[in-house]
Design an enzyme around this catalytic site. Structure first.
Site, PDB file in Angstrom:
ATOM      1  CE  LYS A  11      -3.960  -2.160   2.311  1.00  0.00           C
ATOM      2  NZ  LYS A  11      -4.984  -1.983   3.371  1.00  0.00           N
ATOM      3  CE1 TYR A  51      -9.454  -3.002   0.249  1.00  0.00           C
ATOM      4  CE2 TYR A  51      -8.572  -1.070  -0.834  1.00  0.00           C
ATOM      5  CZ  TYR A  51      -8.388  -2.196  -0.062  1.00  0.00           C
ATOM      6  OH  TYR A  51      -7.134  -2.525   0.415  1.00  0.00           O
ATOM      7  CG  PHE A  59     -13.251   1.949   7.014  1.00  0.00           C
ATOM      8  CD1 PHE A  59     -12.774   1.275   5.902  1.00  0.00           C
ATOM      9  CD2 PHE A  59     -13.858   1.222   8.026  1.00  0.00           C
ATOM     10  CE1 PHE A  59     -12.904  -0.097   5.785  1.00  0.00           C
ATOM     11  CE2 PHE A  59     -14.000  -0.162   7.921  1.00  0.00           C
ATOM     12  CZ  PHE A  59     -13.525  -0.819   6.787  1.00  0.00           C
ATOM     13  CB  THR A  93      -7.005  -5.699   9.850  1.00  0.00           C
ATOM     14  OG1 THR A  93      -7.414  -6.851   9.113  1.00  0.00           O
ATOM     15  CG2 THR A  93      -7.368  -4.451   9.081  1.00  0.00           C
ATOM     16  CG  ASN A 114      -3.648  -2.242   6.807  1.00  0.00           C
ATOM     17  OD1 ASN A 114      -3.560  -1.847   5.646  1.00  0.00           O
ATOM     18  ND2 ASN A 114      -4.568  -3.093   7.212  1.00  0.00           N
ATOM     19  CG  HIS A 117      -5.642  -6.201   0.069  1.00  0.00           C
ATOM     20  ND1 HIS A 117      -6.814  -6.277   0.784  1.00  0.00           N
ATOM     21  CD2 HIS A 117      -5.782  -7.053  -0.982  1.00  0.00           C
ATOM     22  CE1 HIS A 117      -7.630  -7.138   0.174  1.00  0.00           C
ATOM     23  NE2 HIS A 117      -7.027  -7.613  -0.903  1.00  0.00           N
ATOM     24  CD  GLU A 128      -8.947  -9.320  -3.448  1.00  0.00           C
ATOM     25  OE1 GLU A 128      -9.801  -8.946  -2.634  1.00  0.00           O
ATOM     26  OE2 GLU A 128      -7.814  -9.704  -3.099  1.00  0.00           O
TER      27      GLU A 128
HETATM   28  P1  CMP Z   1      -7.450  -4.516   3.700  1.00  0.00           P
HETATM   29  O1  CMP Z   1      -6.988  -5.896   4.011  1.00  0.00           O
HETATM   30  O2  CMP Z   1      -6.858  -3.827   2.555  1.00  0.00           O
HETATM   31  O3  CMP Z   1      -9.052  -4.538   3.502  1.00  0.00           O
HETATM   32  C1  CMP Z   1      -9.877  -3.452   3.831  1.00  0.00           C
HETATM   33  C2  CMP Z   1      -9.143  -2.342   4.478  1.00  0.00           C
HETATM   34  O4  CMP Z   1      -9.927  -1.417   5.156  1.00  0.00           O
HETATM   35  C3  CMP Z   1      -8.248  -2.901   5.563  1.00  0.00           C
HETATM   36  O5  CMP Z   1      -7.188  -3.621   4.993  1.00  0.00           O
HETATM   37  C4  CMP Z   1      -7.873  -1.669   6.334  1.00  0.00           C
HETATM   38  O6  CMP Z   1      -6.729  -1.020   5.811  1.00  0.00           O
HETATM   39  C5  CMP Z   1      -9.079  -0.786   6.081  1.00  0.00           C
HETATM   40  N1  CMP Z   1      -9.780  -0.575   7.337  1.00  0.00           N
HETATM   41  C6  CMP Z   1     -10.324  -1.509   8.122  1.00  0.00           C
HETATM   42  N2  CMP Z   1     -10.862  -0.937   9.217  1.00  0.00           N
HETATM   43  C7  CMP Z   1     -10.625   0.400   9.111  1.00  0.00           C
HETATM   44  C8  CMP Z   1     -10.924   1.508   9.915  1.00  0.00           C
HETATM   45  N3  CMP Z   1     -11.589   1.379  11.080  1.00  0.00           N
HETATM   46  N4  CMP Z   1     -10.527   2.725   9.488  1.00  0.00           N
HETATM   47  C9  CMP Z   1      -9.878   2.865   8.321  1.00  0.00           C
HETATM   48  N5  CMP Z   1      -9.567   1.827   7.498  1.00  0.00           N
HETATM   49  C10 CMP Z   1      -9.935   0.609   7.903  1.00  0.00           C
END
Ligand code: CMP
Length: 140
Positions: A11, A51, A59, A93, A114, A117, A128
């Protein structure tokens, strides 16, 4: 379980900090082979489509803006039980919950930013991968 393929994104928070190589080393050390990889800069529309499953979440807007903010590296990882293995290597996550030694424990900045993904199931992995790669780009 056998050999599987899973989809991965490094990311913007990680590409910005020049962490692509360190994250790829974690995948390779775990026995995951990078069979396709490219650096792209997603549009907001592409991030929203990718997404879409999260579109009702509070979010969603922030997530899409972040994913379209800077380049990402999209990848296909292959290996024994690759989907579960990748999720173990990534960690939880929320980096606050991620086990020591995982990518998110070492590199993630927050639950939203984070670092990586990874697909959560064989069906989503197939969808995907097909969203970002043609069959010709997968070199096992
Ligand atoms: P990812 O595995 O990419 O799938 C969905 C993403 O949403 C997740 O990783 C996080 O980066 C993001 N995400 C999940 N919870 C939150 C949150 N509370 N606030 C912002 N982003 C979030």
């Amino acid at each position: 379980m056998g050999i599987q393929r899973t989809f991965s994104i490094i990311k913007p928070d990680a590409t910005r900090r020049n962490l692509t190589g360190k994250i790829n080393a974690k995948f390779e050390d775990a026995g995951l082979r990078i069979v396709a990889q490219k650096r792209i800069h997603m549009t907001l529309a592409q991030a929203g489509e990718f997404y879409a499953v999260h579109k009702e979440r509070p979010f969603f807007g922030e997530l899409c803006e972040f994913m379209a903010s800077e380049p990402v590296v999209v990848q296909v990882l292959e290996g024994e039980d690759a989907i579960a293995k990748n999720r173990l290597v990534m960690g939880a996550t929320n980096p606050a919950d991620a086990a020591a030694g995982t990518i998110r424990a070492e590199f993630a900045e927050s639950v939203g930013e984070n670092s990586v993904h990874g697909s959560d199931a064989p069906e989503t992995a197939a969808e995907e991968i097909a969203y970002f790669f043609s069959g010709l780009e997968l070199v096992g």
